[in-house]
Scaffold this motif. Structure first.
Motif, PDB file in Angstrom:
ATOM      1  N   ALA A   1      42.808 -80.569  -9.298  1.00  0.00           N
ATOM      2  CA  ALA A   1      41.602 -80.562  -8.470  1.00  0.00           C
ATOM      3  C   ALA A   1      40.372 -80.081  -9.235  1.00  0.00           C
ATOM      4  O   ALA A   1      39.256 -80.114  -8.712  1.00  0.00           O
ATOM      5  N   GLY A   2      40.584 -79.612 -10.465  1.00  0.00           N
ATOM      6  CA  GLY A   2      39.460 -79.168 -11.279  1.00  0.00           C
ATOM      7  C   GLY A   2      38.937 -77.790 -10.913  1.00  0.00           C
ATOM      8  O   GLY A   2      37.799 -77.458 -11.247  1.00  0.00           O
ATOM      9  N   ILE A   3      39.744 -76.982 -10.244  1.00  0.00           N
ATOM     10  CA  ILE A   3      39.276 -75.646  -9.867  1.00  0.00           C
ATOM     11  C   ILE A   3      39.931 -74.540 -10.686  1.00  0.00           C
ATOM     12  O   ILE A   3      39.627 -73.365 -10.501  1.00  0.00           O
ATOM     13  N   ALA A   4      40.824 -74.895 -11.579  1.00  0.00           N
ATOM     14  CA  ALA A   4      41.490 -73.891 -12.414  1.00  0.00           C
ATOM     15  C   ALA A   4      40.500 -73.367 -13.446  1.00  0.00           C
ATOM     16  O   ALA A   4      39.770 -74.142 -14.059  1.00  0.00           O
ATOM     17  N   PRO A   5      40.488 -72.053 -13.640  1.00  0.00           N
ATOM     18  CA  PRO A   5      39.557 -71.501 -14.633  1.00  0.00           C
ATOM     19  C   PRO A   5      40.101 -71.635 -16.047  1.00  0.00           C
ATOM     20  O   PRO A   5      41.308 -71.745 -16.253  1.00  0.00           O
TER      21      PRO A   5
END
Length: 162
Positions: A146-150
């Protein structure tokens, strides 16, 4: 440049800023949540090796597989009242927890949705620690997708704030 091309660039820039913004918020959530890890080490039976590895949760090479890691996540979550009595996510408390970070409102809904979807996949597992570690592994994969991982560097940059 045509108007259509300009609009496309604006949309791409907004989406990129949004993804980076949610990853940045996730770095704050991860750094703060991770502060409870040392407190939970003994309670969860987490070995020194797994404890060290867990600090790199978001790295590609870290595998979320150890049962005691699930026990540690339960302990850590309980420090912040993020679980219900059945060791499943408390949705309202999780929303409030994430919203407590700078720009947390941009991430809270997505984070709760991803965790909830992973919980549904493993709902039949009766061992809480086993279930939670599988949910965590699922969440890691889905958050990256989802592209939210840091990025690990993002987390390290905010660690001293907590």
């Amino acid at each position: 440049m045509t108007l259509r091309c300009c609009l496309l660039l604006v949309v791409v820039a907004a989406v990129t800023r949004s993804v980076v913004g949610t990853a940045e918020v996730m770095s704050h959530v991860t750094a703060h949540f991770g502060k409870a890890l040392e407190e939970c080490r003994d309670e969860s039976g987490l070995s020194a090796e797994v404890l060290e590895e867990f600090q790199h949760f978001w790295r590609e090479d870290f595998e979320v597989v150890h049962r005691e890691l699930g026990c540690a996540i339960i302990c850590m979550s309980n420090k912040f009242s993020l679980l219900q009595d059945d060791s499943r996510m408390h949705h309202v408390n999780m929303h409030d927890y994430v919203k407590g970070f700078p720009n947390g409102e941009v991430l809270s809904g997505k984070l709760v949705e991803l965790i909830h979807n992973c919980e549904k996949q493993y709902d039949t597992l009766t061992d809480d620690c086993d279930r939670v570690v599988k949910v965590a592994a699922c969440f890691k994969v889905d958050a990256k997708a989802a592209g939210i991982a840091p990025e690990v560097a993002m987390i390290e940059a905010v660690m001293e704030k907590y």
